[in-house]
Scaffold this motif. Structure first.
Motif, PDB file in Angstrom:
ATOM      1  N   SER A 191      -9.274   3.330   2.297  1.00 41.19           N
ATOM      2  CA  SER A 191      -8.531   3.388   1.572  1.00 41.19           C
ATOM      3  C   SER A 191      -8.260   3.756  -0.017  1.00 41.19           C
ATOM      4  CB  SER A 191      -7.198   2.182   1.195  1.00 41.19           C
ATOM      5  OG  SER A 191      -7.522   0.851   0.874  1.00 41.19           O
ATOM      6  N   VAL A 226     -11.031   1.373  11.351  1.00 46.23           N
ATOM      7  CA  VAL A 226     -12.897   1.375  10.626  1.00 46.23           C
ATOM      8  C   VAL A 226     -13.686   1.117  11.664  1.00 46.23           C
ATOM      9  CG1 VAL A 226     -13.258  -0.850   9.966  1.00 46.23           C
ATOM     10  CG2 VAL A 226     -11.302  -0.425   9.526  1.00 46.23           C
ATOM     11  N   HIS A 285     -17.579  -4.709   5.379  1.00 45.35           N
ATOM     12  CA  HIS A 285     -16.486  -4.846   5.577  1.00 45.35           C
ATOM     13  C   HIS A 285     -15.375  -6.234   4.725  1.00 45.35           C
ATOM     14  CE1 HIS A 285     -16.568  -2.362   9.279  1.00 45.35           C
ATOM     15  NE2 HIS A 285     -17.847  -3.220   9.512  1.00 45.35           N
ATOM     16  N   CYS A 303     -14.150   4.308   0.336  1.00 45.96           N
ATOM     17  CA  CYS A 303     -13.112   3.213   0.485  1.00 45.96           C
ATOM     18  C   CYS A 303     -12.295   4.070   1.966  1.00 45.96           C
ATOM     19  CB  CYS A 303     -12.350   2.739  -0.650  1.00 45.96           C
ATOM     20  SG  CYS A 303     -13.996   2.018  -2.047  1.00 45.96           S
ATOM     21  N   TYR A 316      -8.027  -4.378   3.777  1.00 40.67           N
ATOM     22  CA  TYR A 316      -6.906  -3.081   3.156  1.00 40.67           C
ATOM     23  C   TYR A 316      -6.395  -3.369   1.805  1.00 40.67           C
ATOM     24  CZ  TYR A 316      -8.533   0.030   6.462  1.00 40.67           C
ATOM     25  OH  TYR A 316      -9.115   0.270   7.648  1.00 40.67           O
ATOM     26  N   THR A 317      -7.755  -4.200   0.938  1.00 41.53           N
ATOM     27  CA  THR A 317      -6.682  -4.737  -0.493  1.00 41.53           C
ATOM     28  C   THR A 317      -7.103  -4.417  -1.855  1.00 41.53           C
ATOM     29  OG1 THR A 317      -7.516  -6.728  -0.752  1.00 41.53           O
ATOM     30  CG2 THR A 317      -5.595  -6.090   0.390  1.00 41.53           C
ATOM     31  N   MET A 329      -8.538   0.203  -2.102  1.00 42.34           N
ATOM     32  CA  MET A 329      -9.802  -0.315  -2.286  1.00 42.34           C
ATOM     33  C   MET A 329     -10.710   0.351  -3.376  1.00 42.34           C
ATOM     34  SD  MET A 329     -10.839  -1.032   2.015  1.00 42.34           S
ATOM     35  CE  MET A 329     -12.233  -2.326   1.555  1.00 42.34           C
ATOM     36  N   ASN A 348       0.877  -0.796  -0.042  1.00 46.05           N
ATOM     37  CA  ASN A 348       0.192   0.057  -0.076  1.00 46.05           C
ATOM     38  C   ASN A 348       0.870   1.023   0.100  1.00 46.05           C
ATOM     39  OD1 ASN A 348      -1.865   2.058   0.791  1.00 46.05           O
ATOM     40  ND2 ASN A 348      -2.850   1.004   1.329  1.00 46.05           N
ATOM     41  N   LEU A 359     -14.795  -0.788   3.482  1.00 49.42           N
ATOM     42  CA  LEU A 359     -13.782  -0.608   4.853  1.00 49.42           C
ATOM     43  C   LEU A 359     -12.762  -2.326   5.296  1.00 49.42           C
ATOM     44  CD1 LEU A 359     -15.992  -0.748   6.732  1.00 49.42           C
ATOM     45  CD2 LEU A 359     -14.783   1.539   7.140  1.00 49.42           C
ATOM     46  N   GLY A 360     -12.101  -1.732   6.216  1.00 54.54           N
ATOM     47  CA  GLY A 360     -10.907  -3.390   6.369  1.00 54.54           C
ATOM     48  C   GLY A 360     -12.618  -3.899   7.833  1.00 54.54           C
ATOM     49  N   SER A 395       0.609   1.991  12.134  1.00 51.54           N
ATOM     50  CA  SER A 395      -1.070   1.074  11.992  1.00 51.54           C
ATOM     51  C   SER A 395      -1.334  -0.306  12.035  1.00 51.54           C
ATOM     52  CB  SER A 395      -1.299   1.019  10.468  1.00 51.54           C
ATOM     53  OG  SER A 395      -2.102   2.347  10.131  1.00 51.54           O
TER      54      SER A 395
END
Length: 356
Positions: free
Chosen positions: A249, A194, A222, A247, A225-226, A252, A69, A186-187, A121
């Motif tokens: 990120s 989140v 949910h 999104c 995060y990819t 995402m 990322n 989101l994750g 993170s």
């Protein structure tokens, strides 16, 4: 040598004679000018003479969960530069799937005598993780600072982006474009960022679109995060009739764009997409991504300042420093489409474009 002196002088904005005095350790050069010449050496890729190499004040570890990322390399660059300016040597330690864990990386850095550690993170952001590891680290006398993911159980300075405000910005922008069915991808729900994004998003849907908490919650998906996680979450949201997807990120968000296109929909004609981070190069995607800019430079520099205060024996408050994000409008958002025929159907325009 003449050409080299000329290059360095031009880069530093000084005379060749001044460059020569600096390189030969001669007096008569101000500290600021000397630093400019040394910076020019670094920028042009020349090796500093041995006597001019800065002695490190110590090692500082930086632990990130990954480098795939682009937001994490961005943090690493800002933090590394800030540490170097203060005379410290940054040591980047990155977790890898099936490889080193955060605990193993932390132990490795402690064994190498680091002056402090910055976690980006990390497990501190995971509400299911045991925070006792950080108390043990503190017991070893190693100062540390956390970026993103506040935990009241951890005694350390925290630096965070305002996730709730970020989602308010995204929803407000999309509502202003006429969108009424807005989804959030989101994750995993166990992570603090989140949870905060979810709170900000659902509260905004309630305030701006009059939804009940249950109705707003139904528009949250949910995933991981990819890019693939964003694609999966966005596919579900589009099938539920969403005309816009926010999104958590930029990765995402790129997955959400791919999901829309695989469903024969155009972005932003049929589906608007908003990312989060404003990662490097994200302005050059197709279409350029509307996103919420995380203030990486300010956050990274604040984390370094807080850590150096800890190292220096004047600890920063063990609380959270929250930085406001910024909406960056580009080409992936537009007015809500008028032709969506059903909750799971494609728009008329999307069908026309694909010949369907």
């Amino acid at each position: 040598m003449t050409a080299r002196l000329a290059d360095i002088a031009a880069q530093a904005g000084v005379s060749e004679a001044t460059v020569s005095r600096v390189l030969n350790g001669k007096p008569g050069v101000s500290p600021a000018t000397r630093e400019s010449v040394l910076a020019a050496l670094d920028l042009l890729g020349y090796e500093r003479p041995t006597r001019l190499r800065r002695r490190s004040a110590g090692l500082v570890g930086l632990i990130t969960p990954e480098l795939d990322n682009p937001i994490f390399p961005a943090f690493a660059q800002v933090i590394g530069e800030a540490l170097t300016r203060q005379g410290y040597t940054p040591v980047l330690a990155t977790q890898t799937p099936g490889g080193s864990t955060e605990d193993e990386l932390t132990e490795m850095l402690v064994e190498r005598g680091v002056a402090g550690i910055i976690f980006v993170s990390g497990l501190h952001a995971d509400t299911s993780a045991d925070t006792q590891r950080y108390e043990q680290l503190r017991g070893k006398g190693v100062p540390f600072v956390m970026i993103n993911g506040f935990s009241p159980k951890v005694r350390a300075p925290f630096v965070s982006s305002d996730d709730r405000a970020a989602m308010r910005l995204a929803v407000t922008h999309l509502v202003s474009l006429g969108h009424e069915r807005i989804g959030l991808a989101l994750g995993p729900a166990r992570f603090v960022p989140v949870q905060r994004k979810t709170e900000g998003f659902t509260a905004s849907l309630q305030e701006q679109l009059g939804m009940t908490p249950e109705e707003a919650g139904a528009f949250v998906q949910h995933s991981l995060y990819t890019l693939e996680g964003g694609q999966a979450a966005a596919t579900s949201l589009i099938d539920a009739g969403c005309t816009a997807v926010a999104c958590a990120s930029d990765m995402m968000a790129l997955g959400a764009i791919r999901a829309a296109r695989r469903l024969g929909l155009s972005v932003p004609g049929d589906i608007s997409v908003v990312g989060f981070d404003d990662s490097p190069l994200i302005a050059f995607t197709d279409p350029p991504l509307t996103t919420i800019r995380q203030p990486v430079t300010a956050m990274g520099q604040a984390a370094v300042r807080a850590l150096l205060e800890e190292i220096g024996g004047t600890p920063a408050p063990h609380s959270e420093f929250v930085f406001l994000p910024e909406l960056v409008v580009r080409g992936s958002t537009a007015s809500a489409p008028q032709g969506r025929t059903s909750a799971s159907g494609r728009s008329r325009s999307g069908q026309d474009q694909t010949g369907g």
